[in-house]
Design an enzyme around this catalytic site. Structure first.
Site, PDB file in Angstrom:
ATOM      1  N   THR A 156     -18.592  -0.214  18.486  1.00  0.00           N
ATOM      2  CA  THR A 156     -18.025   0.519  19.798  1.00  0.00           C
ATOM      3  C   THR A 156     -16.787  -0.135  20.268  1.00  0.00           C
ATOM      4  O   THR A 156     -15.849   0.611  19.965  1.00  0.00           O
ATOM      5  CB  THR A 156     -19.096   0.163  20.663  1.00  0.00           C
ATOM      6  N   LYS A 168     -22.145  -4.944  14.059  1.00  0.00           N
ATOM      7  CA  LYS A 168     -21.244  -4.593  15.334  1.00  0.00           C
ATOM      8  C   LYS A 168     -21.557  -5.353  16.441  1.00  0.00           C
ATOM      9  O   LYS A 168     -22.946  -5.830  16.596  1.00  0.00           O
ATOM     10  CB  LYS A 168     -21.394  -3.002  15.494  1.00  0.00           C
ATOM     11  N   THR A 190     -25.607  -8.515  21.808  1.00  0.00           N
ATOM     12  CA  THR A 190     -25.839  -7.164  21.719  1.00  0.00           C
ATOM     13  C   THR A 190     -25.103  -6.560  20.433  1.00  0.00           C
ATOM     14  O   THR A 190     -24.024  -6.594  20.266  1.00  0.00           O
ATOM     15  CB  THR A 190     -24.771  -6.445  22.473  1.00  0.00           C
ATOM     16  N   GLU A 243     -15.040  -8.838  23.070  1.00  0.00           N
ATOM     17  CA  GLU A 243     -14.266  -8.188  24.041  1.00  0.00           C
ATOM     18  C   GLU A 243     -13.158  -9.287  25.092  1.00  0.00           C
ATOM     19  O   GLU A 243     -13.679 -10.064  25.741  1.00  0.00           O
ATOM     20  CB  GLU A 243     -15.080  -7.408  25.224  1.00  0.00           C
ATOM     21  N   ASN A 257     -14.319  -4.652  30.870  1.00  0.00           N
ATOM     22  CA  ASN A 257     -15.471  -4.243  31.251  1.00  0.00           C
ATOM     23  C   ASN A 257     -15.742  -3.850  32.678  1.00  0.00           C
ATOM     24  O   ASN A 257     -16.790  -3.380  33.130  1.00  0.00           O
ATOM     25  CB  ASN A 257     -16.604  -5.590  31.252  1.00  0.00           C
ATOM     26  N   SER A 303     -21.252   0.791  30.157  1.00  0.00           N
ATOM     27  CA  SER A 303     -22.054   0.406  28.925  1.00  0.00           C
ATOM     28  C   SER A 303     -23.441   0.239  29.325  1.00  0.00           C
ATOM     29  O   SER A 303     -23.575  -0.367  30.467  1.00  0.00           O
ATOM     30  CB  SER A 303     -21.512  -0.563  27.832  1.00  0.00           C
TER      31      SER A 303
END
EC number: 2.3.1.35
Lengths: 385, 385
Positions: free
Chosen positions: A148, A170, A181, A261, A380, A385
């Site tokens: 993603t 992932k 996640t 991220e 974010n 998401s």
């Protein structure tokens, strides 16, 4: 590498059109046997996505012949319709994969936006397309198709004598214990039955994926599957096999933290001399989730006061005036007070090591975390998401 | 306004030179009586600063004649020497304030960097200077002198028939339940004894300061004091008095959230239809601390999936498929799935309201939080505290 490093597996990764940007978004992993044993661990979040509810059922049977994974949509918080879509995905895979397969032995995993239905008019033809491209060399493409916001795809492999454990993962945000996640598929050609797979997988995840905490957020979709084909014909001793599974999980977990991220630092938090392993983990997670400390690490500031402040919120056994803290090897806090000169701490590198000595016992644990950055906020606040 | 709104109090705020930039950094509040009753609540962090350990002892006696507060240094994690410095501060105040005062009845509060000793060569002369400037109009100056990264000073007042409750607060980061990083001094001229002050203060903080959570971080120095002079000669009924204390605490708590470091949004999280108040608070705090949601709110993205994901990590009573979530009045999630159109949500204003309906009972709670911004990261990666 990846899920086709072990014999007895084929895989594919294709662009089904689920992602609007045309990137690969659908992966298929097939266990060609002779054995089809499987185990899985799933998110401990009580709000579980449809594919998690489905795959938990499938894994309970101890056999998984194939896994369909998609990025571009989590199929979480989508109600009865979402569950029907997952079911239809497994049915479609069973239909195109042929007589050896039934929907009840096909796991499904999804990742992406929460609260949106998947575009089934694209996903179902995608399953057919992926089945047509299955290959013993397809592991890399499958790993790419599940990304993603990951900047790189993640694969790992470990070898035993005559057998292999490989895997792909992932996950780039919403990383927290229980689990992060992430979608992970591990495969092995070792000849191992489902209960032993389950035991090895739970041991491994408890010490790897469950001990990374990028941002304290727990996902609705976390899924880790371990599939055994038995194609090597070798049944390894449990400890040896479990070590290999743990090595692959540890490698993938480290890669997840390294690609989180917006992160600019990977923080290795080791809690030592704790009265119990639970205490060590509780303290490690409290440090890992302290936003002020995460900001300080980002600013390369060896702010041990924020470490103590985080330790102080836990119920672990310790005396405040016996706590010691080292940052990158410099004991900046001794006996709960000022220790060595903080200017001695070199924090230029991406990896930062924090050691928290509770002086209360002999147990320890390692938790991995990331710093908190403006890039994390940006990514974010702009990405749903 | 502030701590001198009620009769029977004098205050001062001066620059003692503790802060390198020369800003005011030392406040003194004196109860001139006739009564000298007091109550206090302190951080629940197990790593407590020296002034917290000292003032807890002082308050236990039920009488406080004066409070010395400094910004520019927290005197936390400073070992036995730090505690001696706090003791010396109280002794100095007793000496300069005269015969009615003894060190054992003088509270001390400090805020600023953790892990540094205070410059006592500046602080002690500062106490003498502040004593010389005590005034019945000094409340505003005292409120200014306790600021750290606060952009504004915070004061509030509530009136009863013939009596007053006033107060001042500082705090801009490390705001979390139990308590926020803050120093608060409340004063009243109502004639109330220490046990009743304690009851009113605990009721008020439980519902105000304990329900704000700017960044999930719990401080080593939180101190909230309530001093009664009895100068009005009026002994109010408990409920009426407690309401006034709660109003002042609620006002100050709201100001703390409104001035939190780097924040661009104030988030009012109301959890309704919970099975218990504890459930409502647990769910509210979980939502308040979810970094991904805090980023989404910053980006004005009504990302209800992240609200559900946060609820799912709690142990509260609920069924995932009965959860409802409204953002600014729009029920974007109904029965755990997609509800009203998220494009209807208007998030342009600073205040954002999230309502989480657990559909499990009749209890509720409100938690206040902030968004997560690049400014927060910047301020806390550059500023050691």
């Amino acid at each position: 590498m990846s899920v086709t490093a072990a014999r007895g597996f084929t895989a594919a990764g294709i662009a089904a059109g689920i992602k609007e940007n045309g990137n690969p978004d659908l992966a298929l992993v097939v266990n060609t046997g002779p054995r089809r044993a499987a185990a899985g661990v799933f998110t401990s979040n009580r709000v579980k996505a449809a594919p998690v509810l489905w795959s938990e059922q499938v894994v309970r049977g101890g056999a998984v012949t194939a896994v369909v994974l998609n990025s571009g949509g989590a199929n979480a918080c989508t109600g009865p319709r979402g569950f029907q879509d997952t079911h239809a995905t497994a049915e479609k895979a069973a239909q195109v994969l042929g007589a050896e397969h039934s929907a009840g032995e096909i796991a499904v995993a999804s990742t992406g936006l929460i609260g949106l239905l998947l575009p089934m008019d694209k996903l179902l033809p995608g399953v057919e397309k992926a089945a047509a491209e299955l290959s013993e060399h397809g592991g890399e493409k499958a790993a790419i198709a599940i990304k993603t916001t990951d900047t790189v795809h993640k694969t790992a492999v470990a070898q035993g004598p005559g057998w292999t454990v490989g895997g792909m993962a992932k996950g780039a945000g919403m990383l927290a214990p229980g689990l992060a996640t992430m979608l992970v598929v591990l495969t092995t050609d070792a000849d191992v039955e489902a209960p032993a797979l389950d035991k090895a997988l739970r041991e491994a995840t408890r010490l790897t994926f469950d001990r990374i905490d990028s941002d304290g957020c727990m996902s609705t979709n976390d899924t880790v599957l371990l599939l055994a084909s038995g194609a090597s014909g070798i049944a390894p001793e449990h400890g040896e096999f479990a070590d290999a599974v743990r090595a692959v999980c540890g490698d993938l977990a480290r890669q997840l933290i390294g690609d989180a991220e917006g992160a600019s630092k990977d923080i290795r938090i080791e809690v030592v001399n704790a009265a119990s392993e639970d205490d060590a983990v509780e303290v490690g997670r409290s440090i890992a989730r302290n936003n002020l400390l995460k900001c300080a690490i980002h600013g390369e500031d060896p702010n041990w006061g924020r470490v103590l402040s985080a330790i102080g919120t836990t119920s672990a056994a310790f005396e405040p005036d016996r706590l010691n803290v080292a940052i990158n090897g410099v004991w900046v806090c001794r006996n709960g007070s000022v220790g060595e000169d903080r200017d001695l701490v070199d924090m230029r590198f991406r990896e930062v090591a924090i050691t928290a000595d509770l002086a209360a016992g002999t147990e320890s644990a390692v938790i991995w975390a990331n710093d908190l950055t403006a890039d994390y906020v940006h990514e974010n606040s702009a990405y749903s998401s």
